[in-house]
Motif scaffolding. Structure first.
Motif, PDB file in Angstrom:
ATOM      1  N   ALA A   1       0.788  -1.226   0.121  1.00  0.00           N
ATOM      2  CA  ALA A   1      -0.546   0.077  -0.077  1.00  0.00           C
ATOM      3  C   ALA A   1       1.049   0.679   0.025  1.00  0.00           C
ATOM      4  CB  ALA A   1      -0.681   0.247   1.148  1.00  0.00           C
ATOM      5  N   GLU A   2       1.895   0.929   0.772  1.00  0.00           N
ATOM      6  CA  GLU A   2       3.002   2.458   0.631  1.00  0.00           C
ATOM      7  C   GLU A   2       3.591   2.637  -0.424  1.00  0.00           C
ATOM      8  OE1 GLU A   2       5.522   1.882   3.952  1.00  0.00           O
ATOM      9  OE2 GLU A   2       4.342   1.422   5.319  1.00  0.00           O
ATOM     10  N   ARG A   3       4.070   1.528  -1.720  1.00  0.00           N
ATOM     11  CA  ARG A   3       4.263   1.907  -2.796  1.00  0.00           C
ATOM     12  C   ARG A   3       4.094   2.705  -3.695  1.00  0.00           C
ATOM     13  NH1 ARG A   3       5.866   3.515  -6.306  1.00  0.00           N
ATOM     14  NH2 ARG A   3       6.625   2.739  -8.283  1.00  0.00           N
ATOM     15  N   LEU A   4       1.831   2.079  -3.756  1.00  0.00           N
ATOM     16  CA  LEU A   4       1.452   2.110  -4.452  1.00  0.00           C
ATOM     17  C   LEU A   4       0.796   3.714  -4.265  1.00  0.00           C
ATOM     18  CD1 LEU A   4      -0.678  -0.954  -4.504  1.00  0.00           C
ATOM     19  CD2 LEU A   4       0.527  -0.189  -6.766  1.00  0.00           C
ATOM     20  N   ALA A   5       1.025   3.444  -2.797  1.00  0.00           N
ATOM     21  CA  ALA A   5       0.577   5.822  -3.080  1.00  0.00           C
ATOM     22  C   ALA A   5       1.347   6.132  -2.644  1.00  0.00           C
ATOM     23  CB  ALA A   5       0.503   5.487  -0.625  1.00  0.00           C
ATOM     24  N   ASP A   6       3.032   5.825  -3.033  1.00  0.00           N
ATOM     25  CA  ASP A   6       3.464   6.883  -3.724  1.00  0.00           C
ATOM     26  C   ASP A   6       3.466   6.826  -5.086  1.00  0.00           C
ATOM     27  OD1 ASP A   6       4.921   7.123  -1.056  1.00  0.00           O
ATOM     28  OD2 ASP A   6       6.064   5.516  -1.323  1.00  0.00           O
ATOM     29  N   ASP A   7       2.844   6.157  -5.752  1.00  0.00           N
ATOM     30  CA  ASP A   7       2.751   5.815  -7.138  1.00  0.00           C
ATOM     31  C   ASP A   7       1.621   7.209  -7.504  1.00  0.00           C
ATOM     32  OD1 ASP A   7       2.840   5.260 -10.356  1.00  0.00           O
ATOM     33  OD2 ASP A   7       1.151   4.220  -9.694  1.00  0.00           O
ATOM     34  N   ARG A   8       1.478   8.594  -7.682  1.00  0.00           N
ATOM     35  CA  ARG A   8       0.335   9.719  -7.559  1.00  0.00           C
ATOM     36  C   ARG A   8       0.336   9.633  -8.653  1.00  0.00           C
ATOM     37  NH1 ARG A   8       3.762  10.953  -2.817  1.00  0.00           N
ATOM     38  NH2 ARG A   8       2.822  12.028  -1.596  1.00  0.00           N
ATOM     39  N   GLU A   9       1.530   9.569 -10.319  1.00  0.00           N
ATOM     40  CA  GLU A   9       0.951   9.424 -11.182  1.00  0.00           C
ATOM     41  C   GLU A   9       0.145   8.496 -12.277  1.00  0.00           C
ATOM     42  OE1 GLU A   9       4.203   9.914 -13.253  1.00  0.00           O
ATOM     43  OE2 GLU A   9       4.080  12.801 -12.507  1.00  0.00           O
ATOM     44  N   LYS A  10      -0.169   6.954 -11.078  1.00  0.00           N
ATOM     45  CA  LYS A  10      -0.640   5.794 -11.180  1.00  0.00           C
ATOM     46  C   LYS A  10       0.485   5.735 -12.670  1.00  0.00           C
ATOM     47  CE  LYS A  10      -4.590   6.445  -8.601  1.00  0.00           C
ATOM     48  NZ  LYS A  10      -3.666   5.792  -7.608  1.00  0.00           N
ATOM     49  N   ARG A  11       1.621   4.978 -12.958  1.00  0.00           N
ATOM     50  CA  ARG A  11       2.232   4.564 -13.830  1.00  0.00           C
ATOM     51  C   ARG A  11       2.598   2.528 -13.834  1.00  0.00           C
ATOM     52  NH1 ARG A  11       7.231   4.603 -13.344  1.00  0.00           N
ATOM     53  NH2 ARG A  11       7.520   5.209 -11.650  1.00  0.00           N
ATOM     54  N   ILE A  12       1.952   2.830 -12.405  1.00  0.00           N
ATOM     55  CA  ILE A  12       1.790   1.404 -12.174  1.00  0.00           C
ATOM     56  C   ILE A  12       0.826   0.779 -12.781  1.00  0.00           C
ATOM     57  CG2 ILE A  12       1.533  -0.705 -10.350  1.00  0.00           C
ATOM     58  CD1 ILE A  12       3.424   1.015  -8.656  1.00  0.00           C
ATOM     59  N   LYS A  13       0.612  -0.335 -13.695  1.00  0.00           N
ATOM     60  CA  LYS A  13      -0.773  -1.036 -14.017  1.00  0.00           C
ATOM     61  C   LYS A  13      -0.742  -2.207 -13.973  1.00  0.00           C
ATOM     62  CE  LYS A  13      -0.279   3.073 -16.832  1.00  0.00           C
ATOM     63  NZ  LYS A  13      -1.632   3.864 -16.566  1.00  0.00           N
ATOM     64  N   ALA A  14       0.049  -2.561 -13.024  1.00  0.00           N
ATOM     65  CA  ALA A  14      -0.170  -4.178 -12.759  1.00  0.00           C
ATOM     66  C   ALA A  14       0.797  -4.309 -11.155  1.00  0.00           C
ATOM     67  CB  ALA A  14      -0.488  -5.307 -13.795  1.00  0.00           C
ATOM     68  N   VAL A  15      -0.019  -5.266 -10.197  1.00  0.00           N
ATOM     69  CA  VAL A  15       1.068  -5.745  -9.478  1.00  0.00           C
ATOM     70  C   VAL A  15       0.154  -7.412  -9.385  1.00  0.00           C
ATOM     71  CG1 VAL A  15       0.804  -5.581  -6.954  1.00  0.00           C
ATOM     72  CG2 VAL A  15      -0.053  -4.585  -8.010  1.00  0.00           C
ATOM     73  N   LEU A  16       1.599  -7.885  -9.764  1.00  0.00           N
ATOM     74  CA  LEU A  16       1.851  -9.830  -9.472  1.00  0.00           C
ATOM     75  C   LEU A  16       2.147  -9.957  -8.325  1.00  0.00           C
ATOM     76  CD1 LEU A  16       4.335  -9.034 -12.340  1.00  0.00           C
ATOM     77  CD2 LEU A  16       1.787  -8.987 -12.432  1.00  0.00           C
ATOM     78  N   ILE A  17       1.272 -11.080  -8.633  1.00  0.00           N
ATOM     79  CA  ILE A  17       1.753 -11.567  -6.341  1.00  0.00           C
ATOM     80  C   ILE A  17       1.666 -13.223  -6.700  1.00  0.00           C
ATOM     81  CG2 ILE A  17      -0.526 -10.827  -5.396  1.00  0.00           C
ATOM     82  CD1 ILE A  17       2.191 -10.946  -3.419  1.00  0.00           C
ATOM     83  N   GLN A  18       2.444 -13.509  -5.700  1.00  0.00           N
ATOM     84  CA  GLN A  18       1.891 -14.983  -6.043  1.00  0.00           C
ATOM     85  C   GLN A  18       0.258 -15.501  -4.366  1.00  0.00           C
ATOM     86  OE1 GLN A  18       5.269 -14.967  -7.354  1.00  0.00           O
ATOM     87  NE2 GLN A  18       4.597 -16.440  -7.968  1.00  0.00           N
ATOM     88  N   HIS A  19       0.117 -16.847  -4.947  1.00  0.00           N
ATOM     89  CA  HIS A  19      -0.790 -17.374  -3.707  1.00  0.00           C
ATOM     90  C   HIS A  19      -0.534 -18.148  -2.696  1.00  0.00           C
ATOM     91  CE1 HIS A  19      -5.012 -19.473  -2.868  1.00  0.00           C
ATOM     92  NE2 HIS A  19      -4.810 -18.580  -2.186  1.00  0.00           N
ATOM     93  N   ASN A  20       0.307 -18.551  -3.235  1.00  0.00           N
ATOM     94  CA  ASN A  20       1.166 -19.675  -2.763  1.00  0.00           C
ATOM     95  C   ASN A  20       2.488 -19.926  -3.584  1.00  0.00           C
ATOM     96  OD1 ASN A  20       1.002 -21.719   0.087  1.00  0.00           O
ATOM     97  ND2 ASN A  20       1.940 -22.897  -1.870  1.00  0.00           N
ATOM     98  N   GLU A  21       3.260 -19.769  -2.038  1.00  0.00           N
ATOM     99  CA  GLU A  21       4.719 -19.258  -2.894  1.00  0.00           C
ATOM    100  C   GLU A  21       5.689 -20.501  -2.456  1.00  0.00           C
ATOM    101  OE1 GLU A  21       8.045 -19.671  -4.802  1.00  0.00           O
ATOM    102  OE2 GLU A  21       7.015 -17.466  -5.022  1.00  0.00           O
ATOM    103  N   THR A  22       5.542 -21.761  -3.967  1.00  0.00           N
ATOM    104  CA  THR A  22       6.038 -23.037  -4.173  1.00  0.00           C
ATOM    105  C   THR A  22       7.442 -23.363  -2.711  1.00  0.00           C
ATOM    106  OG1 THR A  22       4.631 -23.161  -5.592  1.00  0.00           O
ATOM    107  CG2 THR A  22       5.642 -25.327  -4.460  1.00  0.00           C
ATOM    108  N   SER A  23       7.914 -22.013  -3.258  1.00  0.00           N
ATOM    109  CA  SER A  23       9.724 -22.507  -2.784  1.00  0.00           C
ATOM    110  C   SER A  23       9.888 -22.461  -1.400  1.00  0.00           C
ATOM    111  CB  SER A  23      10.038 -21.349  -4.014  1.00  0.00           C
ATOM    112  OG  SER A  23      10.335 -20.280  -3.553  1.00  0.00           O
TER     113      SER A  23
END
Length: 386
Positions: free
Chosen positions: A122-144
């Motif tokens: 949330a902090e990183r996205l809040a810093d993106d005031r110009e909305k440059r970030i178009k997508a966030v990639l995340i693992q549901h379950n990190e197998t490793s």
């Protein structure tokens, strides 16, 4: 004989039910005929139930990792900025895919064994005031690493920002709670060879209406992973190219098994097995990589090994008939992993723990044989008592 009859306790490919294996022996059919369309229909409905979505769920011939590329090339444009949230090796691999596709990838990494912190995202996205970030990639379950992320909480902060949220649920879907529509997720992808109890070879991806709208505007080159072609064929109960027909039959059989158990029943079974495995590991005096019980995976347990993990796995495999998984990347010489997802039951977890304990004893470790199994049995009986 231990080589002929061994217990596969790795986080994928997972054991295959006999009904699924038998389904693949059916005669080949015309992939443009009515019989395939009927098969397609049943699989399509079953997948919606597992993804917990009303959106179409698309089946591509390919590895689960192909879903990473399908998610990116169908929703983004060259040079777009994406935020890659990584808690382990598979998060790092998705980062590499996005980078090779020409996207501007920002990385937010967490230490192995830790889950992603929604507040930091949330902090990183809040810093993106110009909305440059178009997508966030995340693992549901990190197998490793044996960690499950709080996707629901992460999705809420991403929605506040407005970026697309893309979820790799390869080792989580079907084993752990995931609600695509209720959590408002944009892309959810998985592979058939994990909790869906099929052989490898199918990459399965669902897109939200928001993500499909983005695909109408994006200019990323693609052919094999083209959502427009797949969606057009989906409406005709077909695929745009030759489907993996035998694997479709396997998936049909597996989805019927999930429906018979119920998805909630599968989640509960995995919850018991995860708790059993962690209790057994602690009873052996070993350290779990994922220290936070609330975020420890119920699909795979990563254990810090007191001996060479390769030797431990070799003894377990060759002398005790149980196949464990190794660590990956920087964890290769530090951990071993016990997979407990898909066509696995609590009794299998007891055997895996017994083999781990015995392998440690054969390698000279001071272990009290039976302690791990007893601890896991206590968890199991408490679950049975309700």
């Amino acid at each position: 004989m231990l080589r002929e009859k061994s217990l596969l306790m790795i986080p994928g490919p997972t054991p295959i039910p006999p009904q699924v294996a038998a389904a693949m022996t059916q005669p080949m059919i015309n992939h443009r005929g009515e019989v395939f369309s009927e098969l397609f229909d049943e699989v399509a409905v079953g997948l919606k139930q597992v993804f917990r979505t009303e959106q179409p769920v698309y089946v591509f011939p390919g590895a689960g990792s192909g879903g990473w590329e399908a998610a990116l090339v169908n929703t983004l444009n060259p040079g777009d900025t994406v935020l890659s949230v990584s808690v382990g090796d598979f998060g790092e691999r998705w980062f590499k895919v996005a980078t090779k596709l020409g996207l501007a990838v920002e990385r937010l990494r967490f230490e192995p064994g830790q889950a992603a912190d929604p507040a930091r995202i949330a902090e990183r996205l809040a810093d993106d005031r110009e909305k440059r970030i178009k997508a966030v990639l995340i693992q549901h379950n990190e197998t490793s690493t044996g960690v499950t992320n709080d996707v629901e909480a992460i999705a809420r902060v991403v929605r506040e920002h407005g970026a697309l949220i893309m979820v790799d649920a390869v080792s989580g879907l079907g084993a752990l709670p995931l609600e695509m529509d209720r959590w408002d997720l944009d892309v959810v992808l998985t592979g058939a060879q994990k909790a869906l109890m099929c052989p490898p070879g199918l990459s399965i991806v669902a897109f939200s209406e928001r993500a499909r709208a983005a695909s109408e505007q994006n200019t990323m080159p693609r052919f094999y992973w083209d959502l427009k072609a797949v969606h057009s064929s989906y409406l005709k109960r077909q695929t745009p190219y030759t489907p993996a027909i035998s694997l479709f039959y396997a998936l049909q059989a597996a989805l019927r098994l999930i429906q018979a158990e119920t998805l909630e029943g599968a989640w509960a079974r995995h919850r018991v097995m995860g708790a059993m495995c962690r209790a057994g590991v602690r009873a052996m005096g070993l350290q779990l990589l994922a220290q936070d019980e609330a975020r420890a995976s119920n699909a795979v347990t990563a254990v810090v090994s007191p001996v060479d993990p390769k030797q431990l796995r070799k003894v377990a495999r060759e002398r005790l008939g149980v196949q464990l998984a190794g660590g990956q990347a920087e964890l290769a010489d530090k951990i071993f992993r016990i997979g407990h997802l898909g066509y696995v039951v609590p009794g299998d977890v007891l055997q895996a723990l017994a083999a781990t304990e015995m392998a440690l004893g054969l390698l000279g470790q001071d272990v009290q044989i039976g302690r791990a199994v007893a601890a896991a049995q206590e968890v199991w009986i408490q679950a049975l008592r309700g």
